[in-house]
Design a protein around this motif. Structure first.
Motif, mmCIF file in Angstrom:
data_model
loop_
_atom_site.group_PDB
_atom_site.id
_atom_site.type_symbol
_atom_site.label_atom_id
_atom_site.label_comp_id
_atom_site.label_asym_id
_atom_site.label_seq_id
_atom_site.Cartn_x
_atom_site.Cartn_y
_atom_site.Cartn_z
ATOM 1 N N MET A 1 0.849 -1.196 0.000
ATOM 2 C CA MET A 1 0.000 0.000 0.000
ATOM 3 C C MET A 1 0.878 1.237 0.000
ATOM 4 O O MET A 1 1.851 1.320 0.729
ATOM 5 C CB MET A 1 -0.905 0.022 1.234
ATOM 6 N N VAL A 2 0.525 2.226 -0.822
ATOM 7 C CA VAL A 2 1.212 3.509 -0.807
ATOM 8 C C VAL A 2 0.518 4.409 0.192
ATOM 9 O O VAL A 2 -0.696 4.618 0.118
ATOM 10 C CB VAL A 2 1.187 4.161 -2.205
ATOM 11 N N ASP A 3 1.263 4.927 1.136
ATOM 12 C CA ASP A 3 0.667 5.720 2.203
ATOM 13 C C ASP A 3 0.723 7.207 1.906
ATOM 14 O O ASP A 3 1.657 7.710 1.325
ATOM 15 C CB ASP A 3 1.404 5.491 3.525
ATOM 16 N N SER A 4 -0.308 7.909 2.336
ATOM 17 C CA SER A 4 -0.233 9.358 2.518
ATOM 18 C C SER A 4 -0.641 9.578 3.960
ATOM 19 O O SER A 4 -0.260 8.818 4.827
ATOM 20 C CB SER A 4 -1.127 10.075 1.506
ATOM 21 N N GLN A 5 -1.437 10.563 4.252
ATOM 22 C CA GLN A 5 -1.816 10.782 5.638
ATOM 23 C C GLN A 5 -2.825 9.739 6.075
ATOM 24 O O GLN A 5 -3.527 9.136 5.277
ATOM 25 C CB GLN A 5 -2.403 12.186 5.781
ATOM 26 N N ASP A 6 -2.906 9.526 7.402
ATOM 27 C CA ASP A 6 -3.705 8.431 7.929
ATOM 28 C C ASP A 6 -5.203 8.681 7.924
ATOM 29 O O ASP A 6 -5.975 7.770 7.751
ATOM 30 C CB ASP A 6 -3.271 8.125 9.364
ATOM 31 N N GLU A 7 -5.614 9.900 8.145
ATOM 32 C CA GLU A 7 -7.034 10.143 8.328
ATOM 33 C C GLU A 7 -7.510 11.308 7.469
ATOM 34 O O GLU A 7 -6.732 12.047 6.908
ATOM 35 C CB GLU A 7 -7.332 10.472 9.801
ATOM 36 N N VAL A 8 -8.840 11.436 7.410
ATOM 37 C CA VAL A 8 -9.412 12.578 6.715
ATOM 38 C C VAL A 8 -8.971 13.844 7.435
ATOM 39 O O VAL A 8 -9.172 13.980 8.644
ATOM 40 C CB VAL A 8 -10.955 12.503 6.725
ATOM 41 N N PRO A 9 -8.357 14.790 6.741
ATOM 42 C CA PRO A 9 -7.946 16.020 7.397
ATOM 43 C C PRO A 9 -9.156 16.840 7.815
ATOM 44 O O PRO A 9 -10.233 16.705 7.228
ATOM 45 C CB PRO A 9 -7.145 16.752 6.320
ATOM 46 N N PRO A 10 -9.021 17.666 8.844
ATOM 47 C CA PRO A 10 -10.160 18.469 9.274
ATOM 48 C C PRO A 10 -10.610 19.428 8.187
ATOM 49 O O PRO A 10 -9.821 19.868 7.367
ATOM 50 C CB PRO A 10 -9.622 19.243 10.492
ATOM 51 N N SER A 11 -11.891 19.708 8.179
ATOM 52 C CA SER A 11 -12.445 20.621 7.195
ATOM 53 C C SER A 11 -12.719 21.970 7.842
ATOM 54 O O SER A 11 -13.063 22.060 9.012
ATOM 55 C CB SER A 11 -13.754 20.051 6.630
ATOM 56 N N PHE A 12 -12.605 23.003 7.059
ATOM 57 C CA PHE A 12 -12.824 24.348 7.566
ATOM 58 C C PHE A 12 -13.707 25.112 6.592
ATOM 59 O O PHE A 12 -13.615 24.946 5.387
ATOM 60 C CB PHE A 12 -11.493 25.089 7.736
ATOM 61 N N THR A 13 -14.565 25.951 7.145
ATOM 62 C CA THR A 13 -15.435 26.754 6.298
ATOM 63 C C THR A 13 -14.741 28.005 5.824
ATOM 64 O O THR A 13 -15.187 28.646 4.882
ATOM 65 C CB THR A 13 -16.717 27.147 7.060
ATOM 66 N N GLY A 14 -13.644 28.388 6.437
ATOM 67 C CA GLY A 14 -12.977 29.625 6.092
ATOM 68 C C GLY A 14 -12.125 29.508 4.854
ATOM 69 O O GLY A 14 -11.855 28.429 4.346
ATOM 70 N N ALA A 15 -11.674 30.667 4.385
ATOM 71 C CA ALA A 15 -10.919 30.728 3.138
ATOM 72 C C ALA A 15 -9.424 30.580 3.359
ATOM 73 O O ALA A 15 -8.665 30.571 2.391
ATOM 74 C CB ALA A 15 -11.214 32.063 2.439
ATOM 75 N N GLY A 16 -8.960 30.432 4.590
ATOM 76 C CA GLY A 16 -7.527 30.435 4.852
ATOM 77 C C GLY A 16 -6.863 29.080 4.769
ATOM 78 O O GLY A 16 -5.639 28.988 4.822
ATOM 79 N N ARG A 17 -7.652 28.013 4.663
ATOM 80 C CA ARG A 17 -7.097 26.665 4.657
ATOM 81 C C ARG A 17 -7.880 25.809 3.666
ATOM 82 O O ARG A 17 -9.106 25.844 3.637
ATOM 83 C CB ARG A 17 -7.187 26.080 6.069
ATOM 84 N N PRO A 18 -7.193 25.005 2.835
ATOM 85 C CA PRO A 18 -7.920 24.209 1.838
ATOM 86 C C PRO A 18 -8.683 23.055 2.482
ATOM 87 O O PRO A 18 -8.357 22.605 3.576
ATOM 88 C CB PRO A 18 -6.804 23.693 0.922
ATOM 89 N N SER A 19 -9.701 22.572 1.794
ATOM 90 C CA SER A 19 -10.425 21.371 2.220
ATOM 91 C C SER A 19 -10.491 20.420 1.032
ATOM 92 O O SER A 19 -10.507 20.851 -0.128
ATOM 93 C CB SER A 19 -11.830 21.711 2.717
ATOM 94 N N VAL A 20 -10.543 19.135 1.328
ATOM 95 C CA VAL A 20 -10.607 18.129 0.271
ATOM 96 C C VAL A 20 -11.815 18.368 -0.631
ATOM 97 O O VAL A 20 -11.712 18.322 -1.863
ATOM 98 C CB VAL A 20 -10.661 16.713 0.888
ATOM 99 N N ALA A 21 -12.976 18.622 -0.031
ATOM 100 C CA ALA A 21 -14.191 18.796 -0.828
ATOM 101 C C ALA A 21 -14.068 19.974 -1.783
ATOM 102 O O ALA A 21 -14.487 19.890 -2.944
ATOM 103 C CB ALA A 21 -15.388 18.987 0.097
ATOM 104 N N ARG A 22 -13.491 21.088 -1.308
ATOM 105 C CA ARG A 22 -13.382 22.258 -2.178
ATOM 106 C C ARG A 22 -12.316 22.063 -3.256
ATOM 107 O O ARG A 22 -12.458 22.579 -4.365
ATOM 108 C CB ARG A 22 -13.100 23.509 -1.341
ATOM 109 N N VAL A 23 -11.245 21.329 -2.934
ATOM 110 C CA VAL A 23 -10.222 21.055 -3.954
ATOM 111 C C VAL A 23 -10.838 20.235 -5.085
ATOM 112 O O VAL A 23 -10.624 20.533 -6.269
ATOM 113 C CB VAL A 23 -9.016 20.312 -3.345
ATOM 114 N N TYR A 24 -11.615 19.210 -4.744
ATOM 115 C CA TYR A 24 -12.257 18.417 -5.783
ATOM 116 C C TYR A 24 -13.275 19.247 -6.553
ATOM 117 O O TYR A 24 -13.441 19.076 -7.765
ATOM 118 C CB TYR A 24 -12.909 17.174 -5.178
ATOM 119 N N ASN A 25 -13.960 20.140 -5.868
ATOM 120 C CA ASN A 25 -14.873 21.037 -6.561
ATOM 121 C C ASN A 25 -14.123 21.883 -7.584
ATOM 122 O O ASN A 25 -14.588 22.072 -8.724
ATOM 123 C CB ASN A 25 -15.586 21.941 -5.541
#
Length: 272
Positions: free
Chosen positions: A1-25
């Motif tokens: 298995m190729v590893d990246s981070q272990d868990e889903v990173p926290p999500s934020f509603t603010g504009a200062g930090r990316p979120s997985v959902a918004r990156v895919y959007n």
């Protein structure tokens, strides 16, 4: 298995930090994202220019599966775990185009996904959101919204599209899926899509490196055999576990697959 981070990173509603959902959007060409998300998207596309096409492949796979389930399998209940940002051809849109009475519940924890989804669905009384973590099957299955709108005495389609790749081995993704399956009656279906490990795929390492110093994760790449094991005990429908674009495509292939398009495999399985 190729590893990246272990868990889903926290999500934020603010504009200062990316979120997985918004990156895919952003990769899908959507507008519900910020510059920090587009910066991550641009790094991904620099590492693997076909990532945008892959995201559409996954979305189109979901649409084809949903049409089959609603039209041919006559399923009218859908539990979609870990959905991304609402975009075009969401599960409820495809299912309710076939059957206006189809009931759809999305289970999500991302506050951006929840906020946008609930705002879009205020007038749709057949589609609802439950704030629940897909990795905790009991939390999802026992959620009051899920229990209210999904009848587990009749067949249900459960979606795990791009979810369990974010569950580490320590969390036992196979056991997570098994908990959902145990709760389903005979004639139900599980839809699965997951990043697949291909040792000769030239874009995996550049992608992981592009994500290495960002607060978001690609999840885990696993072998096709391991992914298939998550569906043990179920009846795998043809064509089995395949690259998502090759699951009953709508037409012939007119151009070669980009390496990034080989990164995700998908399957549909039925509970006997």
């Amino acid at each position: 298995m190729v590893d990246s981070q272990d868990e889903v990173p926290p999500s934020f509603t603010g504009a200062g930090r990316p979120s997985v959902a918004r990156v895919y959007n952003a990769l899908l060409g959507g507008k519900d994202n910020f510059q920090v998300d587009r910066d991550v998207r641009d790094r991904l596309l620099a590492a693997a220019p076909g990532m945008g096409r892959l995201c559409w492949d996954v979305r189109e796979f979901s649409g084809r599966v949903t049409r089959f389930l609603a039209r041919d399998a006559k399923v009218d209940q859908f539990l979609d775990c870990g959905p991304g940002m609402p975009n075009t051809e969401n599960t409820h849109e495809v299912a309710q185009r076939v059957n206006r009475e189809a009931s759809v519940v999305y289970a999500a924890t991302d506050p951006v996904v929840l906020a946008h989804g609930r705002a879009l669905l205020e007038e749709n009384d057949r589609t609802h959101f439950a704030e629940a973590d897909f990795r905790d099957a009991d939390q999802v299955l026992q959620h009051e919204t899920v229990r209210k709108y999904i009848d587990f005495g009749r067949p249900v389609a459960v979606y795990h599209i791009g979810t369990v790749q974010y569950a580490s081995d320590a969390r036992d993704p196979g056991a997570i899926i098994a908990q959902y399956v145990d709760a389903l009656p005979s004639g139900s279906y599980v839809v699965l899509a997951h990043f697949v490990e291909e040792h000769d795929n030239p874009v995996i390492r550049p992608l992981l490196e592009a994500f290495a110093d960002t607060p978001v994760s690609l999840g885990h790449f696993r072998s096709a055999e391991r992914i298939l094991s998550f569906l043990d005990g179920l009846e795998l429908l043809e064509p089995g576990l395949v690259i998502v674009s090759e699951w009953w495509p709508d037409g012939p292939r007119i151009r070669p697959l980009d390496p990034a398009q080989r990164l995700a495999v998908g399957a549909l399985a039925r509970k006997p």
